[in-house]
Design a protein around this motif. Structure first.
Motif, mmCIF file in Angstrom:
data_model
loop_
_atom_site.group_PDB
_atom_site.id
_atom_site.type_symbol
_atom_site.label_atom_id
_atom_site.label_comp_id
_atom_site.label_asym_id
_atom_site.label_seq_id
_atom_site.Cartn_x
_atom_site.Cartn_y
_atom_site.Cartn_z
ATOM 1 N N SER A 14 19.518 7.806 -6.770
ATOM 2 C CA SER A 14 18.453 6.812 -6.652
ATOM 3 C C SER A 14 17.199 7.479 -6.121
ATOM 4 N N TRP A 15 16.051 7.066 -6.650
ATOM 5 C CA TRP A 15 14.756 7.537 -6.179
ATOM 6 C C TRP A 15 14.083 6.450 -5.344
ATOM 7 N N MET A 16 13.416 6.857 -4.272
ATOM 8 C CA MET A 16 12.623 5.957 -3.446
ATOM 9 C C MET A 16 11.312 6.650 -3.078
ATOM 10 N N MET A 17 10.381 5.896 -2.498
ATOM 11 C CA MET A 17 9.080 6.420 -2.081
ATOM 12 C C MET A 17 8.815 5.950 -0.653
ATOM 13 N N TRP A 18 8.483 6.864 0.227
ATOM 14 C CA TRP A 18 8.282 6.576 1.637
ATOM 15 C C TRP A 18 6.976 5.798 1.836
ATOM 16 N N PRO A 19 6.981 4.702 2.601
ATOM 17 C CA PRO A 19 5.763 3.905 2.792
ATOM 18 C C PRO A 19 4.583 4.745 3.264
ATOM 19 N N ALA A 20 3.435 4.534 2.605
ATOM 20 C CA ALA A 20 2.284 5.401 2.863
ATOM 21 C C ALA A 20 0.982 4.637 3.082
ATOM 22 N N ARG A 21 0.858 3.407 2.539
ATOM 23 C CA ARG A 21 -0.419 2.685 2.610
ATOM 24 C C ARG A 21 -0.489 1.914 3.940
ATOM 25 N N ALA A 22 -0.977 2.593 4.978
ATOM 26 C CA ALA A 22 -0.896 2.052 6.338
ATOM 27 C C ALA A 22 -1.589 0.701 6.478
ATOM 28 N N GLY A 23 -2.700 0.488 5.812
ATOM 29 C CA GLY A 23 -3.419 -0.762 5.943
ATOM 30 C C GLY A 23 -2.750 -1.948 5.278
ATOM 31 N N PHE A 24 -1.740 -1.681 4.462
ATOM 32 C CA PHE A 24 -1.069 -2.752 3.726
ATOM 33 C C PHE A 24 0.016 -3.423 4.563
ATOM 34 N N TRP A 25 0.771 -2.631 5.306
ATOM 35 C CA TRP A 25 1.943 -3.131 6.018
ATOM 36 C C TRP A 25 1.552 -3.703 7.379
ATOM 37 N N ASP A 26 2.222 -4.787 7.792
ATOM 38 C CA ASP A 26 1.977 -5.367 9.113
ATOM 39 C C ASP A 26 2.290 -4.355 10.212
ATOM 40 N N ASP A 27 3.405 -3.642 10.048
ATOM 41 C CA ASP A 27 3.850 -2.652 11.024
ATOM 42 C C ASP A 27 4.553 -1.545 10.235
#
Length: 340
Positions: free
Chosen positions: A25-38
């Motif tokens: 399985s492929w995944m992508m580590w969260p990167a868009r800091a302004g998008f996520w609440d935390d």
């Protein structure tokens, strides 16, 4: 779009069903800091999903160079890292659609990606991600001009494609394509013979109604779909329209499609409209099912449904509130690479 040496369908390739054996399985580590609440909490939930999958099959996580040290410390040594430039973390949509043929060869489709109709900028690195994965896996690449995301389609591996009217034909993706042209491209690129169109959900603000929040093939001739729920719900009419679009349908093999309904996590509605409450948005892995845990009463009911649906698989529940707040679920953040 015609490829120089023929389309995937012309050359004998097809997109396999999700329940067929995976290489990883492929995944992508969260990167868009302004998008996520935390974003720190979101990364912890991503790590939990990755480890749940790793109990069944290998996982490769795409990570920006500047995030690699943190990702390694959170993921440990059993999750492979692919260090590359990315914009954010939705591998289902930015990643390729892998293909197989009857001789054990593999290939992949590189659809265009425009961040669900230009909703987020920049997205050029995510648009390049499918090509990167196909290069890393050393498989043949078929390029398409169609703007399409993996979460917008479900296949049975036997020629049937499920998608929605509210997504790929949307003017924010493919304004110069007719629905018939989109249907033909999906058949050519995914090795399909029949496309079933659901109305989708034009009120859903993140993806414009991806099918993987609504309905998905779980076996040949069997579709799991959200039931309509409370008639007083603002989503009731939309849910009923999708159910009715599937009632009486046959698949590419001529089989009558059986519908199995499950609820949404309706008690999570107070969190907000963007919050993904879909249990359909789960993920089949080798010998397992990875499904969300929302901490509500329907968690146990749906787990029991999955256990009955997949008697040969282990059902693993993972808390994903810090992912769901971004509008997606477990299926949205994963992409299967089939075994040769």
């Amino acid at each position: 779009m015609q490829n120089a040496n023929g389309t995937p369908k012309q050359t004998g390739f097809r997109m396999p069903a999700e329940w067929e054996h995976h290489e990883r399985s492929w995944m992508m580590w969260p990167a868009r800091a302004g998008f996520w609440d935390d974003i720190a909490a979101t990364r912890r939930d991503y790590a939990a999903v990755a480890h749940a999958i790793r109990a069944f099959e290998p996982v490769t996580m795409a990570v920006r160079p500047e995030d690699a040290a943190e990702a390694r410390s959170m993921l440990g040594g059993d999750i492979a890292l692919a260090i590359t430039a990315i914009d954010d973390s939705w591998a289902r949509d930015a990643g390729p659609c892998f293909l197989v043929d009857d001789h054990g060869a593999r290939a992949g489709v590189n659809f265009r990606f425009n961040a669900w109709g230009g909703k987020y900028q920049p997205h050029d690195k995510d648009d390049a991600f499918a090509g990167y994965v196909l290069q890393q896996t050393n498989v043949r690449t078929f390029n398409s001009r169609l703007v399409a995301e993996g979460g917008g389609m479900s296949v049975d591996g036997e020629g049937t494609i499920l998608t929605t009217e509210s997504c790929f034909p949307n003017i924010n993706r493919n304004p110069d394509w007719t629905r018939d042209e989109i249907e033909l491209e999906l058949k050519d690129m995914l090795g399909g013979n029949k496309v079933i169109w659901l109305p989708g959900n034009p009120e859903e603000i993140e993806t414009d109604g991806h099918v993987d929040d609504i309905a998905t093939f779980v076996a040949p001739g069997v579709v799991l779909i959200e039931h309509a729920g409370d008639p007083q719900s603002p989503w009731h009419a939309i849910s009923m329209a999708n159910i009715r679009a599937l009632e009486g349908q046959t698949d590419a093999k001529g089989r009558q499609i059986k519908l199995i309904t499950i609820p949404e996590a309706v008690e999570a509605e107070a969190i907000g409209d963007r919050f993904c409450r879909s249990y359909v948005n789960s993920y089949l892995v080798n010998g397992g099912v990875i499904m969300p845990r929302y901490g509500v009463r329907s968690d146990d009911l749906v787990r029991e449904t999955f256990e009955a649906l997949f008697p040969g698989r282990t059902v693993r529940q993972v808390s994903i509130d810090n992912i769901a707040v971004g509008g997606g679920g477990i299926h949205c953040i994963t992409q299967q690479e089939p075994a040769a």
